[in-house]
Design a protein around this motif. Structure first.
Motif, PDB file in Angstrom:
ATOM      1  N   LYS A  64      41.731  27.494  75.808  1.00  0.00           N
ATOM      2  CA  LYS A  64      42.528  26.207  75.289  1.00  0.00           C
ATOM      3  C   LYS A  64      43.289  25.617  74.468  1.00  0.00           C
ATOM      4  CE  LYS A  64      40.916  20.663  76.259  1.00  0.00           C
ATOM      5  NZ  LYS A  64      39.983  20.421  77.593  1.00  0.00           N
TER       6      LYS A  64
ATOM      7  N   TYR B  33      46.367  25.501  84.407  1.00  0.00           N
ATOM      8  CA  TYR B  33      44.721  25.324  84.774  1.00  0.00           C
ATOM      9  C   TYR B  33      44.733  25.224  86.555  1.00  0.00           C
ATOM     10  CZ  TYR B  33      42.733  26.115  80.118  1.00  0.00           C
ATOM     11  OH  TYR B  33      42.359  26.230  78.981  1.00  0.00           O
TER      12      TYR B  33
ATOM     13  N   PHE C  52      37.623  24.290  83.481  1.00  0.00           N
ATOM     14  CA  PHE C  52      37.887  23.690  84.381  1.00  0.00           C
ATOM     15  C   PHE C  52      37.585  23.387  86.010  1.00  0.00           C
ATOM     16  CE2 PHE C  52      41.607  23.450  87.683  1.00  0.00           C
ATOM     17  CZ  PHE C  52      42.378  21.545  86.808  1.00  0.00           C
TER      18      PHE C  52
ATOM     19  N   ALA D  47      40.596  13.426  84.282  1.00  0.00           N
ATOM     20  CA  ALA D  47      40.514  14.027  83.396  1.00  0.00           C
ATOM     21  C   ALA D  47      40.904  12.669  82.865  1.00  0.00           C
ATOM     22  CB  ALA D  47      42.283  14.600  83.174  1.00  0.00           C
TER      23      ALA D  47
END
Length: 296
Positions: free
Chosen positions: A40, A82, A262, A268
């Protein structure tokens, strides 16, 4: 020989033993479980590197999405990547993401090597970051799986001449940056707009030094200068090494999470505080036919 929690050692053994044709699951395990935090970080740094290419930066400023909506653009970029990793390139959601990429890039100006560079940042930068700073090294099986993943993604978004090996990808990446990285007003505009995204992830105490932290993580003085970032210092390098060293020591003794880093559709924040639908991802402004730009 580093001592690992038994769950980490078992997962590493499985990664080492995977068949090369199981590349998608190998990369998924790497990116969502075993080395999730470092992959990430690598994706964040890959995003910034594009701003140091004047022609690409000028295009992004002209489009207006990043200056106007830097948080949404940054989060959407991560969500697309993702979604593809978690769901699979040929899943229904994966096909939605590749269709989105093809739609928004159809009329974006740029040479074939420009588009290849953007793709290769997503491969080379996270792997190199993890090699330098991860709690363990990526295995060759994982490097190969990551390379195959982005090669397969590239074919689906019509990018040609994609390197077959990680070593070839890294060579292309280094050569492109050697020739193309340079300061531009557009690049500094983009960097200034997106620093807030990384700042929002930091404790309040660290927010004033966010730009220097990013420069230290990039570990590339010409790149940092091109982005208008302050130079890293000995104390910022020591602080980064110490922080990552402590994190890694703890990580090696912590059980492997059974929950992926994820989950498609999850919240988010601050853009998608209640979760999102794939149809919500993507820019509001999409370049049309005849769009042109030039570097500063």
């Amino acid at each position: 020989m580093m001592r690992l929690h038994s769950s980490l050692a078992e997962s590493l053994d499985r990664q080492l033993a995977r068949d090369p044709e199981d590349w998608e699951q190998t990369f998924r395990q790497m990116a969502l479980f075993d080395l999730a935090e470092d992959i990430k970080f690598g994706f964040f740094l890959a995003y910034y590197r594009n701003f140091a290419i004047p022609s690409g930066a000028a295009t992004l400023v002209r489009n207006g999405e990043i200056p106007a909506r830097p948080m949404k653009r940054s989060i959407d970029t991560g969500l697309v990547i993702y979604e593809l990793i978690a769901c699979g390139l040929d899943s229904e959601r994966g096909r939605q993401m590749t269709a989105l990429l093809n739609r928004v890039h159809r009329h974006v100006p740029g040479s074939p090597e420009d588009f290849l560079y953007v793709l290769m940042t997503l491969l080379v930068v996270p792997i190199r970051w993890t090699e330098l700073h991860g709690w363990r090294q990526p295995t060759q099986t994982e490097r190969d799986a990551a390379t195959r993943f982005f090669r397969e993604l590239g074919t689906r978004i019509h990018i040609a001449d994609i390197p077959v090996t990680f070593e070839a990808a890294a060579k292309f990446f280094d050569d492109y940056e050697r020739r193309r990285v340079a300061p531009s007003s557009a690049g500094k505009t983009l960097m200034g707009a997106t620093v807030q995204v990384f700042q929002s992830m930091q404790p309040r105490l660290l927010q004033p030094v966010t730009e220097r932290m990013i420069a230290t993580m990039l570990d590339d003085a010409p790149l940092a200068a091109a982005l208008g970032l302050p130079r890293s210092t000995w104390w910022s390098r020591v602080a980064l090494a110490a922080g990552l060293g402590l994190r890694n020591a703890i990580r090696r003794r912590t059980p492997l999470s059974t929950i992926p880093s994820f989950i498609p559709g999850q919240a988010a924040p601050p853009v998608y505080a209640e979760g999102y639908d794939p149809a919500e991802i993507g820019p509001l402004n999409v370049m049309g036919p005849g769009t042109a730009t030039r570097p500063d």
